[in-house]
Design a protein around this motif. Sequence first.
Motif, PDB file in Angstrom:
ATOM      1  N   GLY A 163      45.473  40.594  39.959  1.00  0.00           N
ATOM      2  CA  GLY A 163      44.820  40.804  38.666  1.00  0.00           C
ATOM      3  C   GLY A 163      44.025  42.102  38.725  1.00  0.00           C
ATOM      4  N   ASP A 164      42.701  42.003  38.447  1.00  0.00           N
ATOM      5  CA  ASP A 164      41.845  43.194  38.487  1.00  0.00           C
ATOM      6  C   ASP A 164      40.922  43.190  39.701  1.00  0.00           C
ATOM      7  OD1 ASP A 164      40.283  41.076  37.748  1.00  0.00           O
ATOM      8  OD2 ASP A 164      39.331  42.065  36.040  1.00  0.00           O
ATOM      9  N   ARG A 165      41.251  42.392  40.737  1.00  0.00           N
ATOM     10  CA  ARG A 165      40.416  42.313  41.928  1.00  0.00           C
ATOM     11  C   ARG A 165      41.231  42.684  43.165  1.00  0.00           C
ATOM     12  NH1 ARG A 165      36.221  37.361  41.512  1.00  0.00           N
ATOM     13  NH2 ARG A 165      35.086  38.870  42.781  1.00  0.00           N
ATOM     14  N   ILE A 166      40.502  43.017  44.251  1.00  0.00           N
ATOM     15  CA  ILE A 166      41.141  43.448  45.496  1.00  0.00           C
ATOM     16  C   ILE A 166      40.555  42.647  46.652  1.00  0.00           C
ATOM     17  CG2 ILE A 166      41.394  45.382  47.119  1.00  0.00           C
ATOM     18  CD1 ILE A 166      41.384  47.272  44.795  1.00  0.00           C
ATOM     19  N   GLY A 167      41.403  42.274  47.614  1.00  0.00           N
ATOM     20  CA  GLY A 167      40.899  41.553  48.774  1.00  0.00           C
ATOM     21  C   GLY A 167      42.003  41.255  49.779  1.00  0.00           C
ATOM     22  N   THR A 168      41.615  40.536  50.836  1.00  0.00           N
ATOM     23  CA  THR A 168      42.532  40.165  51.912  1.00  0.00           C
ATOM     24  C   THR A 168      42.797  38.664  51.859  1.00  0.00           C
ATOM     25  OG1 THR A 168      41.664  41.937  53.314  1.00  0.00           O
ATOM     26  CG2 THR A 168      42.891  40.175  54.412  1.00  0.00           C
ATOM     27  N   ILE A 169      44.067  38.270  51.890  1.00  0.00           N
ATOM     28  CA  ILE A 169      44.440  36.854  51.842  1.00  0.00           C
ATOM     29  C   ILE A 169      43.990  36.171  53.130  1.00  0.00           C
ATOM     30  CG2 ILE A 169      46.325  35.197  51.577  1.00  0.00           C
ATOM     31  CD1 ILE A 169      45.947  36.956  49.146  1.00  0.00           C
ATOM     32  N   GLU A 170      43.177  35.114  52.993  1.00  0.00           N
ATOM     33  CA  GLU A 170      42.714  34.377  54.168  1.00  0.00           C
ATOM     34  C   GLU A 170      43.447  33.056  54.352  1.00  0.00           C
ATOM     35  OE1 GLU A 170      38.499  33.894  54.591  1.00  0.00           O
ATOM     36  OE2 GLU A 170      38.349  35.955  55.372  1.00  0.00           O
ATOM     37  N   GLU A 171      43.808  32.420  53.246  1.00  0.00           N
ATOM     38  CA  GLU A 171      44.493  31.121  53.362  1.00  0.00           C
ATOM     39  C   GLU A 171      45.251  30.812  52.077  1.00  0.00           C
ATOM     40  OE1 GLU A 171      43.506  26.345  54.088  1.00  0.00           O
ATOM     41  OE2 GLU A 171      41.886  27.807  53.970  1.00  0.00           O
ATOM     42  N   ILE A 172      46.458  30.276  52.218  1.00  0.00           N
ATOM     43  CA  ILE A 172      47.216  29.748  51.081  1.00  0.00           C
ATOM     44  C   ILE A 172      47.287  28.251  51.275  1.00  0.00           C
ATOM     45  CG2 ILE A 172      49.412  29.763  49.849  1.00  0.00           C
ATOM     46  CD1 ILE A 172      49.876  32.591  50.896  1.00  0.00           C
ATOM     47  N   GLY A 173      46.495  27.507  50.504  1.00  0.00           N
ATOM     48  CA  GLY A 173      46.389  26.065  50.679  1.00  0.00           C
ATOM     49  C   GLY A 173      47.215  25.296  49.662  1.00  0.00           C
ATOM     50  N   ILE A 174      47.011  23.978  49.627  1.00  0.00           N
ATOM     51  CA  ILE A 174      47.737  23.125  48.692  1.00  0.00           C
ATOM     52  C   ILE A 174      47.303  23.405  47.261  1.00  0.00           C
ATOM     53  CG2 ILE A 174      48.072  20.749  47.914  1.00  0.00           C
ATOM     54  CD1 ILE A 174      47.912  19.843  50.762  1.00  0.00           C
ATOM     55  N   ARG A 175      45.978  23.543  47.057  1.00  0.00           N
ATOM     56  CA  ARG A 175      45.450  23.701  45.699  1.00  0.00           C
ATOM     57  C   ARG A 175      45.177  25.146  45.337  1.00  0.00           C
ATOM     58  NH1 ARG A 175      41.369  24.328  42.377  1.00  0.00           N
ATOM     59  NH2 ARG A 175      40.037  25.164  44.029  1.00  0.00           N
ATOM     60  N   SER A 176      44.677  25.921  46.301  1.00  0.00           N
ATOM     61  CA  SER A 176      44.225  27.265  45.960  1.00  0.00           C
ATOM     62  C   SER A 176      44.499  28.261  47.087  1.00  0.00           C
ATOM     63  CB  SER A 176      42.721  27.252  45.655  1.00  0.00           C
ATOM     64  OG  SER A 176      41.988  26.884  46.817  1.00  0.00           O
ATOM     65  N   THR A 177      44.403  29.536  46.719  1.00  0.00           N
ATOM     66  CA  THR A 177      44.504  30.634  47.676  1.00  0.00           C
ATOM     67  C   THR A 177      43.125  31.250  47.833  1.00  0.00           C
ATOM     68  OG1 THR A 177      46.806  31.110  47.112  1.00  0.00           O
ATOM     69  CG2 THR A 177      45.550  32.900  48.119  1.00  0.00           C
ATOM     70  N   ARG A 178      42.704  31.446  49.088  1.00  0.00           N
ATOM     71  CA  ARG A 178      41.379  32.009  49.373  1.00  0.00           C
ATOM     72  C   ARG A 178      41.541  33.479  49.715  1.00  0.00           C
ATOM     73  NH1 ARG A 178      37.467  28.301  51.243  1.00  0.00           N
ATOM     74  NH2 ARG A 178      36.940  29.683  52.989  1.00  0.00           N
ATOM     75  N   VAL A 179      40.734  34.315  49.045  1.00  0.00           N
ATOM     76  CA  VAL A 179      40.819  35.758  49.226  1.00  0.00           C
ATOM     77  C   VAL A 179      39.434  36.301  49.572  1.00  0.00           C
ATOM     78  CG1 VAL A 179      41.550  37.942  48.216  1.00  0.00           C
ATOM     79  CG2 VAL A 179      42.627  35.810  47.468  1.00  0.00           C
ATOM     80  N   ARG A 180      39.361  37.107  50.629  1.00  0.00           N
ATOM     81  CA  ARG A 180      38.119  37.777  51.028  1.00  0.00           C
ATOM     82  C   ARG A 180      38.050  39.116  50.299  1.00  0.00           C
ATOM     83  NH1 ARG A 180      33.676  36.062  53.887  1.00  0.00           N
ATOM     84  NH2 ARG A 180      35.112  34.984  55.312  1.00  0.00           N
ATOM     85  N   THR A 181      37.052  39.294  49.417  1.00  0.00           N
ATOM     86  CA  THR A 181      36.955  40.498  48.609  1.00  0.00           C
ATOM     87  C   THR A 181      36.270  41.624  49.388  1.00  0.00           C
ATOM     88  OG1 THR A 181      34.779  39.976  47.675  1.00  0.00           O
ATOM     89  CG2 THR A 181      36.715  39.024  46.574  1.00  0.00           C
ATOM     90  N   LEU A 182      36.231  42.815  48.775  1.00  0.00           N
ATOM     91  CA  LEU A 182      35.571  43.953  49.402  1.00  0.00           C
ATOM     92  C   LEU A 182      34.065  43.721  49.514  1.00  0.00           C
ATOM     93  CD1 LEU A 182      37.433  46.971  47.741  1.00  0.00           C
ATOM     94  CD2 LEU A 182      37.816  45.960  49.989  1.00  0.00           C
ATOM     95  N   ARG A 200      32.898  41.072  50.595  1.00  0.00           N
ATOM     96  CA  ARG A 200      32.839  40.089  51.671  1.00  0.00           C
ATOM     97  C   ARG A 200      32.586  38.672  51.154  1.00  0.00           C
ATOM     98  NH1 ARG A 200      35.898  41.428  54.842  1.00  0.00           N
ATOM     99  NH2 ARG A 200      35.046  40.033  56.432  1.00  0.00           N
ATOM    100  N   THR A 201      32.765  38.454  49.864  1.00  0.00           N
ATOM    101  CA  THR A 201      32.723  37.101  49.328  1.00  0.00           C
ATOM    102  C   THR A 201      34.128  36.515  49.398  1.00  0.00           C
ATOM    103  OG1 THR A 201      33.141  37.875  47.074  1.00  0.00           O
ATOM    104  CG2 THR A 201      30.830  37.676  47.753  1.00  0.00           C
ATOM    105  N   VAL A 202      34.220  35.182  49.284  1.00  0.00           N
ATOM    106  CA  VAL A 202      35.522  34.509  49.293  1.00  0.00           C
ATOM    107  C   VAL A 202      35.785  33.945  47.901  1.00  0.00           C
ATOM    108  CG1 VAL A 202      36.891  32.624  50.246  1.00  0.00           C
ATOM    109  CG2 VAL A 202      35.404  33.957  51.748  1.00  0.00           C
ATOM    110  N   VAL A 203      36.906  34.350  47.307  1.00  0.00           N
ATOM    111  CA  VAL A 203      37.303  33.866  45.995  1.00  0.00           C
ATOM    112  C   VAL A 203      38.430  32.854  46.172  1.00  0.00           C
ATOM    113  CG1 VAL A 203      38.247  34.500  43.744  1.00  0.00           C
ATOM    114  CG2 VAL A 203      36.661  36.040  44.909  1.00  0.00           C
ATOM    115  N   SER A 204      38.280  31.682  45.571  1.00  0.00           N
ATOM    116  CA  SER A 204      39.334  30.664  45.597  1.00  0.00           C
ATOM    117  C   SER A 204      40.018  30.651  44.237  1.00  0.00           C
ATOM    118  CB  SER A 204      38.755  29.284  45.920  1.00  0.00           C
ATOM    119  OG  SER A 204      38.232  29.259  47.233  1.00  0.00           O
ATOM    120  N   VAL A 205      41.303  30.965  44.224  1.00  0.00           N
ATOM    121  CA  VAL A 205      42.065  31.038  42.981  1.00  0.00           C
ATOM    122  C   VAL A 205      43.113  29.929  42.987  1.00  0.00           C
ATOM    123  CG1 VAL A 205      43.443  32.512  41.466  1.00  0.00           C
ATOM    124  CG2 VAL A 205      41.781  33.547  43.040  1.00  0.00           C
TER     125      VAL A 205
END
Length: 205
Positions: A87-106, A108-113
């Motif tokens: 989308g309009d955000r940038i980060g590193t994929i940390e985990e692809i789970g059953i419900r959501s994907t966790r991304v570490r942003t620039l 250093r927060t973790v976004v769960s999508v």
Amino acid sequence: HLRGLGRSSAIAVVPLGTKVTKGVIVVLAVLAALQNIGVNVTGVLAGLGIGGLAIALAAQKTVENLFGGVTLIVDQPVRVGDFCRFGDRIGTIEEIGIRSTRVRTLDRTVVSVPNGHFSSLELENFTLRDRIWLHTTLGLRYETTPDQLRHVLVEIRRMLYAHPRVDPRPARIRFVSFGAYSLDLEIFAYVLTSDYDEFLAVQED
């Protein structure tokens, strides 16, 4: 061991597969326990009726996210460890789970999508680049003489062609416009690296 063999896709499947397997085992264990204590499991399942329909509707998002996760693992637009734009955000994929994907942003927060939403986004994978685009404008003062302008063009062109990390085709520098405050030269080249730190060092050169 899988990482050592280069089986990155297998590595991505293992966590999700483990979680799904655990969930199935828990459900089967509960049904078996109910059967053992004398509960007619078949009758209970058949009698759910409207309640079962309501549960199915409530679980719709869960199923959507599960299939979204499976899509991400099968198609592999991104993998764990990849640096990407989602989308309009940038980060590193940390985990692809059953419900959501966790991304570490620039930041250093973790976004769960939720996977259902994440898999529908436009995903730009920076890790898969084979080279990085160097595209910038160099502004020279209007006091620059024609001879000085030609000298700058020749010298930077020579630097581009001589640099071992710059692809000489299609490396170029051209005078492109009279800017509001400067004579504008456009530099266009590809740096032969996928590492952004190395790219910045070449750009600095």
